[in-house]
Design a protein around this motif. Structure first.
Motif, PDB file in Angstrom:
ATOM      1  N   VAL A 126    -102.167  22.624 -22.370  1.00 27.39           N
ATOM      2  CA  VAL A 126    -101.253  21.604 -22.566  1.00 27.39           C
ATOM      3  C   VAL A 126    -100.065  21.857 -23.290  1.00 27.39           C
ATOM      4  O   VAL A 126     -99.039  21.060 -23.476  1.00 27.39           O
ATOM      5  CB  VAL A 126    -101.997  20.454 -23.249  1.00 27.39           C
ATOM      6  CG1 VAL A 126    -103.067  19.859 -22.397  1.00 27.39           C
ATOM      7  CG2 VAL A 126    -102.803  20.810 -24.496  1.00 27.39           C
ATOM      8  N   LYS A 127    -100.122  23.082 -24.020  1.00 24.98           N
ATOM      9  CA  LYS A 127     -98.745  23.347 -24.855  1.00 24.98           C
ATOM     10  C   LYS A 127     -97.911  24.367 -24.000  1.00 24.98           C
ATOM     11  O   LYS A 127     -97.013  24.767 -24.469  1.00 24.98           O
ATOM     12  CB  LYS A 127     -99.415  24.270 -26.047  1.00 24.98           C
ATOM     13  CG  LYS A 127    -100.368  23.406 -26.952  1.00 24.98           C
ATOM     14  CD  LYS A 127     -99.689  22.297 -27.662  1.00 24.98           C
ATOM     15  CE  LYS A 127    -100.534  21.626 -28.783  1.00 24.98           C
ATOM     16  NZ  LYS A 127     -99.958  20.488 -29.286  1.00 24.98           N
ATOM     17  N   GLY A 128     -98.482  24.741 -22.796  1.00 25.33           N
ATOM     18  CA  GLY A 128     -97.440  25.477 -21.709  1.00 25.33           C
ATOM     19  C   GLY A 128     -97.601  26.992 -21.957  1.00 25.33           C
ATOM     20  O   GLY A 128     -97.084  27.847 -21.432  1.00 25.33           O
ATOM     21  N   ARG A 129     -98.742  27.260 -22.853  1.00 20.58           N
ATOM     22  CA  ARG A 129     -98.960  28.839 -22.798  1.00 20.58           C
ATOM     23  C   ARG A 129     -99.906  29.142 -21.651  1.00 20.58           C
ATOM     24  O   ARG A 129    -100.835  28.377 -21.111  1.00 20.58           O
ATOM     25  CB  ARG A 129    -100.131  28.889 -23.800  1.00 20.58           C
ATOM     26  CG  ARG A 129     -99.178  28.633 -25.393  1.00 20.58           C
ATOM     27  CD  ARG A 129    -100.261  28.606 -26.392  1.00 20.58           C
ATOM     28  NE  ARG A 129    -101.395  27.753 -26.206  1.00 20.58           N
ATOM     29  CZ  ARG A 129    -101.512  26.720 -27.493  1.00 20.58           C
ATOM     30  NH1 ARG A 129    -101.044  26.883 -28.693  1.00 20.58           N
ATOM     31  NH2 ARG A 129    -102.549  25.966 -27.397  1.00 20.58           N
ATOM     32  N   PRO A 130     -99.626  30.412 -21.100  1.00 18.92           N
ATOM     33  CA  PRO A 130    -100.276  30.940 -19.906  1.00 18.92           C
ATOM     34  C   PRO A 130    -101.810  30.942 -20.157  1.00 18.92           C
ATOM     35  O   PRO A 130    -102.310  31.159 -21.018  1.00 18.92           O
ATOM     36  CB  PRO A 130     -99.641  32.361 -19.841  1.00 18.92           C
ATOM     37  CG  PRO A 130     -98.513  32.325 -20.673  1.00 18.92           C
ATOM     38  CD  PRO A 130     -98.556  31.169 -21.807  1.00 18.92           C
ATOM     39  N   VAL A 131    -102.451  30.634 -19.014  1.00 14.40           N
ATOM     40  CA  VAL A 131    -103.766  30.690 -18.984  1.00 14.40           C
ATOM     41  C   VAL A 131    -104.454  31.344 -17.768  1.00 14.40           C
ATOM     42  O   VAL A 131    -103.600  31.053 -16.693  1.00 14.40           O
ATOM     43  CB  VAL A 131    -104.304  29.137 -19.003  1.00 14.40           C
ATOM     44  CG1 VAL A 131    -105.890  29.184 -18.616  1.00 14.40           C
ATOM     45  CG2 VAL A 131    -104.074  28.462 -20.134  1.00 14.40           C
ATOM     46  N   ARG A 132    -105.389  32.129 -17.582  1.00 13.63           N
ATOM     47  CA  ARG A 132    -106.012  32.651 -16.458  1.00 13.63           C
ATOM     48  C   ARG A 132    -107.434  32.503 -16.564  1.00 13.63           C
ATOM     49  O   ARG A 132    -107.999  32.802 -17.443  1.00 13.63           O
ATOM     50  CB  ARG A 132    -105.584  34.185 -16.713  1.00 13.63           C
ATOM     51  CG  ARG A 132    -106.247  34.932 -15.315  1.00 13.63           C
ATOM     52  CD  ARG A 132    -105.747  36.485 -15.334  1.00 13.63           C
ATOM     53  NE  ARG A 132    -106.694  37.193 -14.382  1.00 13.63           N
ATOM     54  CZ  ARG A 132    -106.417  37.710 -13.153  1.00 13.63           C
ATOM     55  NH1 ARG A 132    -105.255  37.109 -12.779  1.00 13.63           N
ATOM     56  NH2 ARG A 132    -107.149  38.241 -12.401  1.00 13.63           N
ATOM     57  N   VAL A 133    -108.077  31.959 -15.635  1.00 12.92           N
ATOM     58  CA  VAL A 133    -109.458  31.602 -15.594  1.00 12.92           C
ATOM     59  C   VAL A 133    -110.239  32.106 -14.568  1.00 12.92           C
ATOM     60  O   VAL A 133    -109.610  32.131 -13.213  1.00 12.92           O
ATOM     61  CB  VAL A 133    -109.802  30.111 -15.594  1.00 12.92           C
ATOM     62  CG1 VAL A 133    -111.072  29.688 -15.674  1.00 12.92           C
ATOM     63  CG2 VAL A 133    -109.081  29.341 -16.846  1.00 12.92           C
ATOM     64  N   GLU A 134    -111.080  33.234 -14.584  1.00  7.72           N
ATOM     65  CA  GLU A 134    -111.820  33.907 -13.536  1.00  7.72           C
ATOM     66  C   GLU A 134    -113.179  33.433 -13.506  1.00  7.72           C
ATOM     67  O   GLU A 134    -113.992  33.283 -14.886  1.00  7.72           O
ATOM     68  CB  GLU A 134    -111.688  35.371 -14.041  1.00  7.72           C
ATOM     69  CG  GLU A 134    -112.219  36.152 -12.921  1.00  7.72           C
ATOM     70  CD  GLU A 134    -111.876  37.470 -13.115  1.00  7.72           C
ATOM     71  OE1 GLU A 134    -112.358  38.427 -12.261  1.00  7.72           O
ATOM     72  OE2 GLU A 134    -111.121  37.993 -14.030  1.00  7.72           O
ATOM     73  N   GLY A 135    -113.712  32.888 -12.501  1.00  2.68           N
ATOM     74  CA  GLY A 135    -115.060  32.439 -12.419  1.00  2.68           C
ATOM     75  C   GLY A 135    -116.037  33.011 -11.267  1.00  2.68           C
ATOM     76  O   GLY A 135    -115.271  33.579 -10.204  1.00  2.68           O
TER      77      GLY A 135
END
Length: 176
Positions: A126-135
């Protein structure tokens, strides 16, 4: 015991059901990162928990933006809780797993749905920071399911053959 981890304030919103055009429309990218976006994510978590879901896409509550939230376990029993803004499903792999899958927008129905055993989603928070989610496992299924919603698809679109015919009959029967 409640599974709630996301403890922010928020308001439950009505979940849109299959047949609502918003579920079949590709969502727009988020361009403004402000308190309204934070409120949307809070509302999505509250709605997901109220409905006992494992994930929720913004269009499922009538908002045509590329955002989803999740709270589910992977194949090793590790719990994952979070959100992704402007997600892109960048990788799927591993064997195809067929398991019962449901959807808050298609309540009461579950069908054996094929999904990749591994998925990677990239986006921002929500702040525009990069996210990488692995599942893996169920969490990989959740990531693929929610990304599909944001592209205007529902899980029954993944079905084929007899299972798809069974799903379409069940949906027709529900609609009366």
């Amino acid at each position: 015991m409640s599974k709630r981890i996301h403890a922010r304030r928020g308001t439950a919103r009505p979940v849109r059901l299959l047949g609502d055009p918003v579920l079949r429309t590709e969502c727009d990218p988020v361009r403004t990162f402000d308190t309204a976006l934070e409120r949307l994510v809070d509302d999505m978590f509250v709605t997901m928990y109220e409905e006992n879901g494992a994930g929720l896409a913004a269009n499922q509550i009538g908002v045509g933006l590329r955002v989803f939230v999740y709270d589910c376990e992977d194949d090793k029993g590790r719990r994952h809780v979070g959100h992704v803004v402007n997600p892109r499903l960048v990788s799927t792999g591993g064997e195809s797993l067929v398991a019962p899958e449901g959807c808050l927008s298609v309540p009461g129905l579950r069908f054996d749905t094929p999904r990749a055993a591994h998925a990677v989603v990239e986006g921002v928070d929500v702040k525009g920071r990069p996210v990488r989610v692995e599942g893996t496992g169920y969490f990989a299924r959740c990531l693929q399911h929610e990304c599909g919603h944001l592209d205007g698809r529902v899980y029954i679109d993944v079905l084929s053959g007899d299972v798809r015919r069974e799903a379409m009959r069940a949906i027709r029967d529900l609609r009366g």
